[in-house]
Every structure is written in structure tokens, then in C-alpha cells.
Design a protein around this motif. Sequence first.
Motif, PDB file in Angstrom:
ATOM      1  N   GLN A  29       0.886  -1.168   0.000  1.00 20.98           N
ATOM      2  CA  GLN A  29       0.000   0.000   0.000  1.00 20.98           C
ATOM      3  C   GLN A  29       0.918   1.209   0.000  1.00 20.98           C
ATOM      4  O   GLN A  29       1.966   1.196   0.648  1.00 20.98           O
ATOM      5  N   THR A  30       0.543   2.248  -0.718  1.00 18.96           N
ATOM      6  CA  THR A  30       1.367   3.441  -0.824  1.00 18.96           C
ATOM      7  C   THR A  30       0.617   4.644  -0.291  1.00 18.96           C
ATOM      8  O   THR A  30      -0.556   4.834  -0.606  1.00 18.96           O
ATOM      9  N   VAL A  31       1.309   5.446   0.523  1.00 18.40           N
ATOM     10  CA  VAL A  31       0.783   6.735   0.980  1.00 18.40           C
ATOM     11  C   VAL A  31       1.861   7.781   0.740  1.00 18.40           C
ATOM     12  O   VAL A  31       3.049   7.459   0.656  1.00 18.40           O
ATOM     13  N   SER A  32       1.451   9.056   0.661  1.00 22.03           N
ATOM     14  CA  SER A  32       2.403  10.085   0.248  1.00 22.03           C
ATOM     15  C   SER A  32       2.704  11.149   1.290  1.00 22.03           C
ATOM     16  O   SER A  32       3.445  12.079   1.003  1.00 22.03           O
ATOM     17  N   ASP A  33       2.137  11.032   2.484  1.00 27.82           N
ATOM     18  CA  ASP A  33       2.454  12.027   3.510  1.00 27.82           C
ATOM     19  C   ASP A  33       2.471  11.382   4.892  1.00 27.82           C
ATOM     20  O   ASP A  33       1.987  10.268   5.083  1.00 27.82           O
ATOM     21  N   GLY A  34       3.050  12.109   5.843  1.00 26.46           N
ATOM     22  CA  GLY A  34       3.248  11.576   7.177  1.00 26.46           C
ATOM     23  C   GLY A  34       1.981  11.238   7.925  1.00 26.46           C
ATOM     24  O   GLY A  34       1.903  10.206   8.596  1.00 26.46           O
ATOM     25  N   GLU A  35       0.986  12.100   7.842  1.00 30.33           N
ATOM     26  CA  GLU A  35      -0.267  11.843   8.563  1.00 30.33           C
ATOM     27  C   GLU A  35      -0.946  10.577   8.056  1.00 30.33           C
ATOM     28  O   GLU A  35      -1.434   9.766   8.841  1.00 30.33           O
ATOM     29  N   ALA A  36      -0.972  10.400   6.733  1.00 30.42           N
ATOM     30  CA  ALA A  36      -1.565   9.188   6.159  1.00 30.42           C
ATOM     31  C   ALA A  36      -0.747   7.958   6.549  1.00 30.42           C
ATOM     32  O   ALA A  36      -1.306   6.886   6.780  1.00 30.42           O
ATOM     33  N   ALA A  37       0.572   8.129   6.663  1.00 31.11           N
ATOM     34  CA  ALA A  37       1.440   7.016   7.064  1.00 31.11           C
ATOM     35  C   ALA A  37       1.137   6.556   8.477  1.00 31.11           C
ATOM     36  O   ALA A  37       1.031   5.356   8.736  1.00 31.11           O
ATOM     37  N   VAL A  38       0.988   7.497   9.382  1.00 34.46           N
ATOM     38  CA  VAL A  38       0.692   7.147  10.776  1.00 34.46           C
ATOM     39  C   VAL A  38      -0.647   6.425  10.853  1.00 34.46           C
ATOM     40  O   VAL A  38      -0.765   5.366  11.472  1.00 34.46           O
ATOM     41  N   ALA A  39      -1.660   6.981  10.201  1.00 38.11           N
ATOM     42  CA  ALA A  39      -2.994   6.373  10.233  1.00 38.11           C
ATOM     43  C   ALA A  39      -2.960   4.955   9.663  1.00 38.11           C
ATOM     44  O   ALA A  39      -3.514   4.021  10.257  1.00 38.11           O
ATOM     45  N   ALA A  40      -2.298   4.772   8.526  1.00 32.80           N
ATOM     46  CA  ALA A  40      -2.243   3.448   7.893  1.00 32.80           C
ATOM     47  C   ALA A  40      -1.443   2.465   8.741  1.00 32.80           C
ATOM     48  O   ALA A  40      -1.843   1.311   8.915  1.00 32.80           O
ATOM     49  N   ALA A  41      -0.309   2.910   9.277  1.00 32.80           N
ATOM     50  CA  ALA A  41       0.534   2.013  10.072  1.00 32.80           C
ATOM     51  C   ALA A  41      -0.162   1.536  11.339  1.00 32.80           C
ATOM     52  O   ALA A  41       0.043   0.406  11.770  1.00 32.80           O
ATOM     53  N   LEU A  42      -0.991   2.387  11.911  1.00 32.50           N
ATOM     54  CA  LEU A  42      -1.672   2.025  13.155  1.00 32.50           C
ATOM     55  C   LEU A  42      -2.862   1.107  12.938  1.00 32.50           C
ATOM     56  O   LEU A  42      -3.293   0.426  13.863  1.00 32.50           O
ATOM     57  N   THR A  43      -3.393   1.070  11.725  1.00 29.59           N
ATOM     58  CA  THR A  43      -4.604   0.291  11.484  1.00 29.59           C
ATOM     59  C   THR A  43      -4.463  -0.791  10.415  1.00 29.59           C
ATOM     60  O   THR A  43      -5.343  -1.634  10.298  1.00 29.59           O
ATOM     61  N   GLY A  44      -3.370  -0.776   9.655  1.00 32.38           N
ATOM     62  CA  GLY A  44      -3.292  -1.630   8.469  1.00 32.38           C
ATOM     63  C   GLY A  44      -2.714  -3.013   8.644  1.00 32.38           C
ATOM     64  O   GLY A  44      -2.742  -3.807   7.708  1.00 32.38           O
ATOM     65  N   GLY A  45      -2.165  -3.344   9.796  1.00 31.12           N
ATOM     66  CA  GLY A  45      -1.603  -4.674  10.002  1.00 31.12           C
ATOM     67  C   GLY A  45      -0.412  -4.970   9.116  1.00 31.12           C
ATOM     68  O   GLY A  45      -0.269  -6.078   8.599  1.00 31.12           O
ATOM     69  N   PHE A  46       0.471  -3.988   8.944  1.00 32.78           N
ATOM     70  CA  PHE A  46       1.627  -4.153   8.066  1.00 32.78           C
ATOM     71  C   PHE A  46       2.748  -4.914   8.756  1.00 32.78           C
ATOM     72  O   PHE A  46       2.917  -4.857   9.965  1.00 32.78           O
ATOM     73  N   ASP A  47       3.548  -5.611   7.939  1.00 27.18           N
ATOM     74  CA  ASP A  47       4.704  -6.352   8.425  1.00 27.18           C
ATOM     75  C   ASP A  47       5.986  -5.529   8.341  1.00 27.18           C
ATOM     76  O   ASP A  47       6.981  -5.848   8.989  1.00 27.18           O
ATOM     77  N   LEU A  48       5.969  -4.472   7.522  1.00 27.78           N
ATOM     78  CA  LEU A  48       7.144  -3.634   7.311  1.00 27.78           C
ATOM     79  C   LEU A  48       6.691  -2.265   6.822  1.00 27.78           C
ATOM     80  O   LEU A  48       5.713  -2.157   6.077  1.00 27.78           O
ATOM     81  N   LEU A  49       7.429  -1.239   7.231  1.00 31.37           N
ATOM     82  CA  LEU A  49       7.184   0.130   6.784  1.00 31.37           C
ATOM     83  C   LEU A  49       8.423   0.611   6.055  1.00 31.37           C
ATOM     84  O   LEU A  49       9.526   0.570   6.604  1.00 31.37           O
ATOM     85  N   LEU A  50       8.287   1.014   4.803  1.00 34.64           N
ATOM     86  CA  LEU A  50       9.358   1.591   4.007  1.00 34.64           C
ATOM     87  C   LEU A  50       9.115   3.094   4.006  1.00 34.64           C
ATOM     88  O   LEU A  50       8.177   3.577   3.369  1.00 34.64           O
ATOM     89  N   LEU A  51       9.917   3.843   4.752  1.00 32.66           N
ATOM     90  CA  LEU A  51       9.620   5.231   5.105  1.00 32.66           C
ATOM     91  C   LEU A  51      10.628   6.220   4.542  1.00 32.66           C
ATOM     92  O   LEU A  51      11.810   6.195   4.892  1.00 32.66           O
ATOM     93  N   ASP A  52      10.162   7.113   3.701  1.00 36.44           N
ATOM     94  CA  ASP A  52      10.978   8.224   3.203  1.00 36.44           C
ATOM     95  C   ASP A  52      11.153   9.235   4.332  1.00 36.44           C
ATOM     96  O   ASP A  52      10.221   9.480   5.102  1.00 36.44           O
ATOM     97  N   LEU A  53      12.327   9.820   4.454  1.00 34.24           N
ATOM     98  CA  LEU A  53      12.563  10.795   5.516  1.00 34.24           C
ATOM     99  C   LEU A  53      12.056  12.190   5.173  1.00 34.24           C
ATOM    100  O   LEU A  53      11.658  12.940   6.046  1.00 34.24           O
ATOM    101  N   MET A  54      12.101  12.538   3.903  1.00 35.28           N
ATOM    102  CA  MET A  54      11.710  13.888   3.491  1.00 35.28           C
ATOM    103  C   MET A  54      10.279  13.878   2.959  1.00 35.28           C
ATOM    104  O   MET A  54      10.046  13.605   1.788  1.00 35.28           O
TER     105      MET A  54
END
Length: 92
Positions: A29-54
Motif C-alpha cells: 500500500q502506498t501513501v504520500s504524507d506523514g499523517e496518512a502514514a501514521v494512520a495506515a501504520a496504526l490500522t493496516g496490520g503491516f509487516d514492514l514500513l518503508l519510510l521516506d525521511l523527506m
Amino acid sequence: MAKILIVEDDEEIAMLERDYLEIEGFETQTVSDGEAAVAAALTGGFDLLLLDLMLPGCNGYDVCRRIRDRVDIPILMVTARTDSVDKIRGLG
């Protein structure tokens, strides 16, 4: 099948990462901003997060802290930055 959240604001890079991972059999699943990343990571049941710093708005370090406070998920930080301080911050 492992489920990976890709957090990347550059659409071309996100699609390239997605394509490589899906070819190897991962669900993404792909998201493009930090807020969407937090929401998805907390609810999506992911095994890994590939996180851009900028990221726009909330940077990758802040996203990592917010997620780490609530979910135990492996996080790979991805960046074009090459400064040693950025590498060290990512390890903390």
C-alpha cells in the motif's frame, strides 16, 4: 504474504518501489504524507514500513516516533540524504 506500507511523496519512486516489491510477491500500500502514514501504520496490520525521511508536513523522523510509540513494526528509512547525522538519527 508480507504486507508492506510504502511512504513516499515522489510518485515515480513510490511506483518503482511498489512494482519491485509486488513482483517479488509482497502486498503493498502506498501513501504520500506523514499523517496518512501514521494512520495506515496504526490500522493496516503491516509487516514492514518503508519510510521516506523527506515528507511534506510531518517528516519521516516524526512519523517513526509516532508509530514506534504505539506499534512494534520494522521500519526501513529511505532517503537521498547522505549526511552522517541523518544516518545516526535514523538509528536512534
